[in-house]
Design an enzyme around this catalytic site. Structure first.
Site, mmCIF file in Angstrom:
data_model
loop_
_atom_site.group_PDB
_atom_site.id
_atom_site.type_symbol
_atom_site.label_atom_id
_atom_site.label_comp_id
_atom_site.label_asym_id
_atom_site.label_seq_id
_atom_site.Cartn_x
_atom_site.Cartn_y
_atom_site.Cartn_z
ATOM 1 N N SER A 145 0.894 -1.125 -0.075
ATOM 2 C CA SER A 145 0.204 -0.157 -0.020
ATOM 3 C C SER A 145 0.823 1.277 -0.129
ATOM 4 C CB SER A 145 -0.812 -0.101 1.196
ATOM 5 O OG SER A 145 -2.072 0.696 1.115
ATOM 6 N N ASP A 184 -17.033 9.275 -4.056
ATOM 7 C CA ASP A 184 -18.313 8.357 -4.518
ATOM 8 C C ASP A 184 -18.033 7.121 -4.405
ATOM 9 O OD1 ASP A 184 -20.687 7.778 -4.781
ATOM 10 O OD2 ASP A 184 -20.916 9.426 -6.147
ATOM 11 N N HIS A 220 -6.257 -6.643 -1.457
ATOM 12 C CA HIS A 220 -5.125 -5.512 -1.198
ATOM 13 C C HIS A 220 -4.069 -6.239 -0.234
ATOM 14 C CE1 HIS A 220 -3.570 -1.428 -0.410
ATOM 15 N NE2 HIS A 220 -3.844 -1.741 0.653
#
Length: 454
Positions: free
Chosen positions: A185, A387, A412
Site C-alpha cells: 500500500s 463516490d 489488497h
C-alpha cells in the site's frame, strides 16, 4: 553494473487511502484488525521458528533527525525497528527491509508474512522500520500541527537512508550486501520510491498494491469495488451489484423520510450520532460505503469479517428466506457482523464527534493513526475516494528492470500475507513469480560481489 528495480504492483483490489472521517476510520480499523489477527494466529506463522526462537524478534531504536534537510536543526526522535536474524548467514547476506506505512509495526512484521517467509531461502536478515509519527515512533511534542510539518513521504525516505547507514554499522553489514525493500500500500510506494531515489543503497524493491500516483478525486476506487462485486471468480454477480444499489437506495429513502424512519435507521445501522443533519447522514453513508469497499479490499484474507461471497449472500438472501428478506436486511446484517468482529459499538458518529477525535493531538497506543494520515492525504496525496488502489499503480512493465505482476482475484497486499492452504492458484503463482524474480536479482548481486562491482 545495471541496478534493478522491482515494482510488483499486484493485487486486483488496492483500496482506499481514505479522505475523511467515517470511511477512514472503518477501513483503517478493518486493516488493523486483520493485521493483528494474522500476527496472533498460530495458523498465520510465516516461518518455522527453531530452537532459541524465544529470543526473536529483537526491537531497537534509531535516533533520527526531525528535519534532516535543515543542518541547523539538531532536534531528533527515536524510530522503532524490529529484527529477525534467525536465518541470516552473516555479513554478506541480503537484507530484507520492510518499510512501515500509516500505522504501527509489531514483532509480527519480521516474523510473519512474505519477507520473513523468503528469508530462509537466501539467508536474509529481516528488518522492519516503523514510519515516523506512527506507532511508537512519534517525536516529542506529539501530533500538534507545528510537529506534523515534519511528517511526509520525503522525510520518511530520508529516514530510510539514515537507517540504512546506522543499521549497517550496528550489524556490521558488508557494503556488498544487497538491500531489498518491501512494502504494501502506501509503504509499497515508499519501497518503490526508495529504489528510484537511492539506487546506490537499495538494490531492488518489491512494492505490493502500491498507489504510486497521487490523485485528488479518486472516483476510480468505487469503480473497482463495483466491478469486483460483479466478479463471479470471488463470489460476486450482477445480481449482487444490483442488490447493493437497492440497499443503498433504501437507506437514502429512509434518510429523506425523516421522523420515525430516520430514527429507526439510526438504530438499525448503529449510527451513534443523530441523523437529522446532512453532515451526519454523510458520515453514515460514508461508513456504509467503506464497509462494502472494505469487504472487497480484504476479500479472502485471514481475519476479514466478511468475504465478497458472504456479503453477496447476505444481500441476496438477507440471512434468511429470500421471499421474506430485502437487500437492506442483508446490509443490516453485514453491519452487525463487521461491528461485532471489530468490537465496536458504532458504525458512524456525528460529524462533530469525528472532527473532535481528529483534533486530538495525543499519540494513541493503537496502531491506527487517523490524524496523521489525514494530514498526509491533505498535504501530499489526495486519494479522496468520492463516490481500490491498483488503478493508481503501475500494472504494465515499464522496462526489463521494472517488472509488474497483477494477481487476479487477489485482494489488497494479499501477496505479503502469510501463506495458507486455501490460497488461490493465482496467488500461489504470483508468489512464485516474485520468488523467481528475487532469485534473478540476488544472483546478479552475488555475481557483482564476486567481481567487486558493488
Amino acid at each position: 553494473m545495471a541496478v534493478w528495480l522491482a515494482q510488483w504492483l499486484g493485487p486486483l483490489l488496492l483500496v482506499s487511502l481514505w479522505g475523511l472521517s467515517a470511511p477512514a476510520s472503518l477501513l483503517r480499523r478493518l486493516g488493523e484488525h486483520i493485521q493483528q489477527f494474522q500476527e496472533s494466529s498460530a495458523q498465520g506463522l510465516g516461518l518455522s521458528l527453531g530452537p532459541g526462537a524465544a529470543a526473536l524478534p529483537k526491537v531497537g531504536w534509531l535516533e533520527q533527525l526531525l528535519d534532516p534537510f535543515n543542518v541547523s536543526d539538531r532536534r531528533s526522535f527515536l524510530q522503532r525497528y524490529w529484527v529477525n536474524d534467525q536465518h541470516w548467514v552473516g555479513q554478506d547476506g541480503p537484507i530484507f527491509l520492510l518499510l512501515g506505512g500509516e500505522g504501527s509495526l509489531g514483532p509480527g512484521s519480521v516474523m510473519r508474512g512474505h519477507p520473513a517467509a523468503l528469508a530462509p531461502a537466501w539467508g536474509a536478515l529481516v528488518i522492519s522500520l516503523e514510519h515516523r509519527f506512527y506507532g511508537l515512533s512519534i517525536p516529542a511534542g506529539g501530533l500538534e500541527m507545528a510537529q506534523l510539518r515534519f511528517l511526509s513521504s520525503r522525510l520518511a525516505l530520508a529516514d530510510v537512508v539514515s537507517a540504512h547507514l546506522a543499521l549497517s554499522r550496528l550489524f556490521n553489514i558488508s557494503s556488498s550486501s544487497p538491500w531489498i525493500c518491501f512494502g504494501g500500500s502506501y509503504a509499497g510506494s515508499l519501497a518503490a520510491w526508495a529504489r528510484l531515489k537511492f539506487p546506490h543503497l537499495i538494490f531492488a524493491s518489491v512494492a505490493s498494491s502500491a498507489p504510486v500516483r497521487a490523485v485528488l478525486d479518486f472516483s476510480e476506487y468505487n469503480d473497482v469495488v463495483s466491478r469486483s462485486l460483479m466478479s463471479t471468480a470471488i463470489g460476486g454477480s450482477l445480481e449482487c451489484r444490483a442488490a447493493v444499489s437497492v440497499a443503498f437506495a433504501e437507506v437514502e429513502r429512509r434518510l429523506r423520510s425523516g421522523g420515525a424512519a430516520q430514527a429507526a435507521l439510526q438504530t438499525e445501522l448503529s449510527a451513534c450520532g443523530p441523523l437529522g443533519r446532512a453532515e451526519n447522514q454523510a458520515e453514515l453513508l460514508g461508513a456504509l460505503q467503506a464497509l462494502v469497499g472494505g469487504v472487497v479490499q480484504y476479500d479472502g484474507q485471514t481475519g476479514a469479517p466478511l468475504s465478497v461471497r458472504q456479503l453477496c449472500g447476505l444481500l441476496l438472501g438477507g440471512g434468511g428466506n429470500r421471499s421474506h428478506s430485502t437487500p437492506y436486511c442483508g446490509l443490516r446484517r453485514a453491519v452487525q457482523i463487521v461491528l461485532h468482529s471489530l468490537g465496536q459499538k458504532c458504525l458512524s458518529f456525528s460529524r462533530a464527534e469525528t472532527v473532535a477525535q481528529l483534533r486530538s493531538t495525543e499519540p494513541q497506543l493503537s496502531g491506527v493513526g487517523d490524524r496523521q494520515w489525514l494530514y498526509q492525504t491533505c498535504t501530499e496525496f489526495g486519494f479522496w475516494d468520492t463516490d481500490p488502489w491498483h488503478v493508481l499503480s503501475v500494472t504494465q512493465a515499464l522496462g526489463s528492470s521494472e517488472s509488474t505482476l497483477l494477481i487476479r482475484t487477489g485482494s489488497h497486499c494479499l501477496d505479503m500475507a502469510p501463506e495458507r492452504p486455501s490460497d488461490s492458484p493465482s496467488l500461489r503463482l504470483g508468489r512464485q513469480n516474485i520468488f523467481q524474480q528475487l532469485q534473478t536479482w540476488l544472483k546478479l548481486a552475488k555475481e557483482s560481489q564476486i567481481k567487486g562491482e558493488v
